[in-house]
Scaffold this motif. Structure first.
Motif, PDB file in Angstrom:
ATOM      1  N   ASN A   1      22.395  55.744  29.313  1.00 44.36           N
ATOM      2  CA  ASN A   1      23.187  55.042  30.309  1.00 44.36           C
ATOM      3  C   ASN A   1      23.530  56.015  31.429  1.00 44.36           C
ATOM      4  OD1 ASN A   1      23.330  52.558  28.846  1.00 44.36           O
ATOM      5  ND2 ASN A   1      24.868  53.504  27.503  1.00 44.36           N
ATOM      6  N   LYS A   2      23.891  55.479  32.582  1.00 42.57           N
ATOM      7  CA  LYS A   2      24.235  56.315  33.722  1.00 42.57           C
ATOM      8  C   LYS A   2      25.366  57.284  33.367  1.00 42.57           C
ATOM      9  CE  LYS A   2      25.665  55.975  38.563  1.00 42.57           C
ATOM     10  NZ  LYS A   2      25.974  55.038  39.671  1.00 42.57           N
ATOM     11  N   GLY A   3      25.151  58.586  33.612  1.00 47.55           N
ATOM     12  CA  GLY A   3      26.134  59.624  33.317  1.00 47.55           C
ATOM     13  C   GLY A   3      26.082  60.155  31.900  1.00 47.55           C
ATOM     14  N   GLU A   4      25.237  59.586  31.056  1.00 40.88           N
ATOM     15  CA  GLU A   4      25.165  59.984  29.650  1.00 40.88           C
ATOM     16  C   GLU A   4      24.214  61.153  29.450  1.00 40.88           C
ATOM     17  OE1 GLU A   4      24.379  57.872  25.269  1.00 40.88           O
ATOM     18  OE2 GLU A   4      23.855  56.824  27.128  1.00 40.88           O
ATOM     19  N   VAL A   5      24.547  62.009  28.445  1.00 39.17           N
ATOM     20  CA  VAL A   5      23.734  63.163  28.071  1.00 39.17           C
ATOM     21  C   VAL A   5      23.145  62.904  26.686  1.00 39.17           C
ATOM     22  CG1 VAL A   5      23.719  65.645  27.577  1.00 39.17           C
ATOM     23  CG2 VAL A   5      25.148  64.745  29.429  1.00 39.17           C
ATOM     24  N   TRP A  26      12.433  72.320  24.253  1.00 42.73           N
ATOM     25  CA  TRP A  26      13.531  71.438  23.861  1.00 42.73           C
ATOM     26  C   TRP A  26      14.379  71.124  25.093  1.00 42.73           C
ATOM     27  CZ3 TRP A  26      13.917  69.571  18.873  1.00 42.73           C
ATOM     28  CH2 TRP A  26      13.051  70.174  17.939  1.00 42.73           C
ATOM     29  N   HIS A  27      14.649  69.826  25.292  1.00 45.58           N
ATOM     30  CA  HIS A  27      15.353  69.381  26.491  1.00 45.58           C
ATOM     31  C   HIS A  27      16.732  68.831  26.160  1.00 45.58           C
ATOM     32  CE1 HIS A  27      11.455  69.255  28.746  1.00 45.58           C
ATOM     33  NE2 HIS A  27      10.993  68.924  27.547  1.00 45.58           N
ATOM     34  N   VAL A  28      17.667  69.121  27.052  1.00 46.12           N
ATOM     35  CA  VAL A  28      18.948  68.420  27.101  1.00 46.12           C
ATOM     36  C   VAL A  28      18.917  67.647  28.422  1.00 46.12           C
ATOM     37  CG1 VAL A  28      21.451  68.607  27.157  1.00 46.12           C
ATOM     38  CG2 VAL A  28      20.093  70.240  25.807  1.00 46.12           C
ATOM     39  N   ILE A  29      19.074  66.328  28.339  1.00 42.19           N
ATOM     40  CA  ILE A  29      18.862  65.464  29.512  1.00 42.19           C
ATOM     41  C   ILE A  29      20.152  64.735  29.877  1.00 42.19           C
ATOM     42  CG2 ILE A  29      17.459  63.610  30.491  1.00 42.19           C
ATOM     43  CD1 ILE A  29      15.458  64.133  28.154  1.00 42.19           C
ATOM     44  N   ARG A  30      20.423  64.644  31.165  1.00 42.73           N
ATOM     45  CA  ARG A  30      21.517  63.794  31.662  1.00 42.73           C
ATOM     46  C   ARG A  30      20.950  62.828  32.692  1.00 42.73           C
ATOM     47  NH1 ARG A  30      26.290  66.431  35.017  1.00 42.73           N
ATOM     48  NH2 ARG A  30      24.990  65.853  36.805  1.00 42.73           N
ATOM     49  N   LEU A  31      21.280  61.550  32.538  1.00 36.15           N
ATOM     50  CA  LEU A  31      20.853  60.538  33.504  1.00 36.15           C
ATOM     51  C   LEU A  31      21.949  60.351  34.542  1.00 36.15           C
ATOM     52  CD1 LEU A  31      18.809  58.404  34.409  1.00 36.15           C
ATOM     53  CD2 LEU A  31      19.996  56.764  32.916  1.00 36.15           C
ATOM     54  N   ASP A  32      21.633  60.644  35.798  1.00 34.99           N
ATOM     55  CA  ASP A  32      22.626  60.535  36.871  1.00 34.99           C
ATOM     56  C   ASP A  32      22.647  59.158  37.520  1.00 34.99           C
ATOM     57  OD1 ASP A  32      23.365  63.105  36.398  1.00 34.99           O
ATOM     58  OD2 ASP A  32      22.399  63.961  38.181  1.00 34.99           O
ATOM     59  N   ASP A  33      21.493  58.515  37.668  1.00 34.43           N
ATOM     60  CA  ASP A  33      21.472  57.227  38.369  1.00 34.43           C
ATOM     61  C   ASP A  33      20.141  56.525  38.136  1.00 34.43           C
ATOM     62  OD1 ASP A  33      22.407  55.175  39.903  1.00 34.43           O
ATOM     63  OD2 ASP A  33      22.555  56.310  41.767  1.00 34.43           O
ATOM     64  N   THR A  34      20.104  55.228  38.416  1.00 35.79           N
ATOM     65  CA  THR A  34      18.872  54.448  38.359  1.00 35.79           C
ATOM     66  C   THR A  34      18.800  53.555  39.605  1.00 35.79           C
ATOM     67  OG1 THR A  34      19.884  52.609  37.149  1.00 35.79           O
ATOM     68  CG2 THR A  34      18.874  54.375  35.839  1.00 35.79           C
ATOM     69  N   ALA A  68      23.236  74.278  20.974  1.00 34.93           N
ATOM     70  CA  ALA A  68      24.362  75.089  21.461  1.00 34.93           C
ATOM     71  C   ALA A  68      24.769  74.646  22.862  1.00 34.93           C
ATOM     72  CB  ALA A  68      23.969  76.565  21.454  1.00 34.93           C
ATOM     73  N   VAL A  69      23.795  74.305  23.713  1.00 34.45           N
ATOM     74  CA  VAL A  69      24.094  73.829  25.062  1.00 34.45           C
ATOM     75  C   VAL A  69      24.823  72.490  25.001  1.00 34.45           C
ATOM     76  CG1 VAL A  69      23.031  72.879  27.156  1.00 34.45           C
ATOM     77  CG2 VAL A  69      22.285  75.081  26.259  1.00 34.45           C
ATOM     78  N   ILE A  70      24.370  71.586  24.122  1.00 34.67           N
ATOM     79  CA  ILE A  70      25.038  70.285  23.975  1.00 34.67           C
ATOM     80  C   ILE A  70      26.483  70.482  23.533  1.00 34.67           C
ATOM     81  CG2 ILE A  70      25.064  68.143  22.619  1.00 34.67           C
ATOM     82  CD1 ILE A  70      21.988  68.271  22.602  1.00 34.67           C
ATOM     83  N   ALA A  71      26.696  71.427  22.624  1.00 35.30           N
ATOM     84  CA  ALA A  71      28.061  71.703  22.163  1.00 35.30           C
ATOM     85  C   ALA A  71      28.939  72.199  23.313  1.00 35.30           C
ATOM     86  CB  ALA A  71      28.029  72.744  21.037  1.00 35.30           C
ATOM     87  N   GLU A  72      28.400  73.048  24.172  1.00 39.45           N
ATOM     88  CA  GLU A  72      29.166  73.544  25.324  1.00 39.45           C
ATOM     89  C   GLU A  72      29.483  72.412  26.298  1.00 39.45           C
ATOM     90  OE1 GLU A  72      28.104  77.347  27.155  1.00 39.45           O
ATOM     91  OE2 GLU A  72      26.575  77.572  25.580  1.00 39.45           O
ATOM     92  N   LEU A  73      28.531  71.508  26.481  1.00 36.18           N
ATOM     93  CA  LEU A  73      28.777  70.359  27.368  1.00 36.18           C
ATOM     94  C   LEU A  73      29.881  69.466  26.807  1.00 36.18           C
ATOM     95  CD1 LEU A  73      25.076  69.431  28.256  1.00 36.18           C
ATOM     96  CD2 LEU A  73      26.783  70.375  29.821  1.00 36.18           C
TER      97      LEU A  73
END
Length: 260
Positions: free
Chosen positions: A199-203, A214-222, A148-153
């Motif tokens: 990838n950078k900015g991807e969820v 259960w995790h929803v993850i976003r990568l901001d930078d490397t 549900a959180v992924i859908a809202e994003l």
């Protein structure tokens, strides 16, 4: 009378010199038995190895300890304790302990870790550290909640706001899910592997299950891993390499020994 006086003076001087020499070699005379100054030096070395400060007060305490030790040992000898089998066995073990400690110290003196070896090991470890990741996550209690959180994003909701409202991770929720910089192996494998694939900015498109939920993850930078300066870690690295070298030395001695 002059020759007699002269001989007396020379004899007195000789006695003074001999007495001074004896006191220089001995810490004290206990019940007629000398206590060598070397014992005090041995106690001082023990204190230095323990990292304790060696000031005048400490030296005076060690001097008293050396004298007390001699008094107690003399009493033990008077009672015949040295002849007891269990005492002999303990003395043998104590002798072995001292010899083994000095053997290892001697080996480290003979084969010290050089600065070149330390630098090479530092460079190797720095290369192995690889990348660091700056990620955010939202921790949920069920897969359906995470979906549900992924859908809202996907509809445009802000990740940071959903993290503050929904995440069950008290350490990161108030910071919008921010986990700061970390390497992938600092997280549980399920989380670290999923994060490293982004990838950078991807969820994450699907919820990631871990022992925490259960995790929803976003990568901001490397970025390349931040390695502490060589001089900052040199003492710890030197100790570690010395210990590793000592273990190899022990294993080599054991392998060469003929044990029947």
């Amino acid at each position: 009378m002059k020759p007699i006086l002269s001989h007396a003076v020379r004899a007195a001087c000789l006695i003074t010199v001999l007495t001074t020499s004896v006191h220089a070699q001995n810490l004290a005379i206990v019940n007629g038995k000398p206590v060598p100054t070397a014992r005090l030096h041995a106690l001082e070395q023990q204190m230095a190895r323990a990292g304790r400060p060696l000031d005048d007060n400490a030296r005076q305490q060690l001097r008293e300890e050396a004298i007390l030790r001699e008094i107690f040992v003399q009493e033990a000898e008077r009672r015949g304790l040295r002849a007891r089998p269990e005492v002999k066995a303990q003395l043998e073990l104590a002798t072995q302990t001292v010899l083994i400690r000095e053997l290892f110290a001697d080996e480290q003196r003979r084969r010290p870790v050089t600065d070149a070896e330390l630098r090479a090991e530092y460079d190797r470890l720095a290369k192995e550290m690889g990348q660091e990741y700056r990620a955010r996550h939202i921790l949920l209690g069920s897969e359906d909640e995470a979906k549900a959180v992924i859908a809202e994003l996907n509809k445009g909701a802000r990740f940071e706001e959903l993290a503050k409202q929904r995440s069950k991770d008290p350490g990161s929720a108030a910071k919008g899910g921010d986990l700061d910089w970390a390497s992938a192996d600092q997280f549980v494998p399920e989380f670290g592997q999923a994060m490293a694939r982004l990838n950078k900015g991807e969820v994450t498109r699907e919820p990631v299950k871990s022992p925490f939920g259960w995790h929803v993850i976003r990568l901001d930078d490397t970025r390349a891993a931040q390695v502490p300066p060589f001089e900052d870690v040199k003492p710890q690295l030197q100790q570690q390499m010395q210990q590793q070298r000592l273990v190899l030395f022990q294993e080599a001695l054991r392998a060469r020994a003929k044990v029947q």
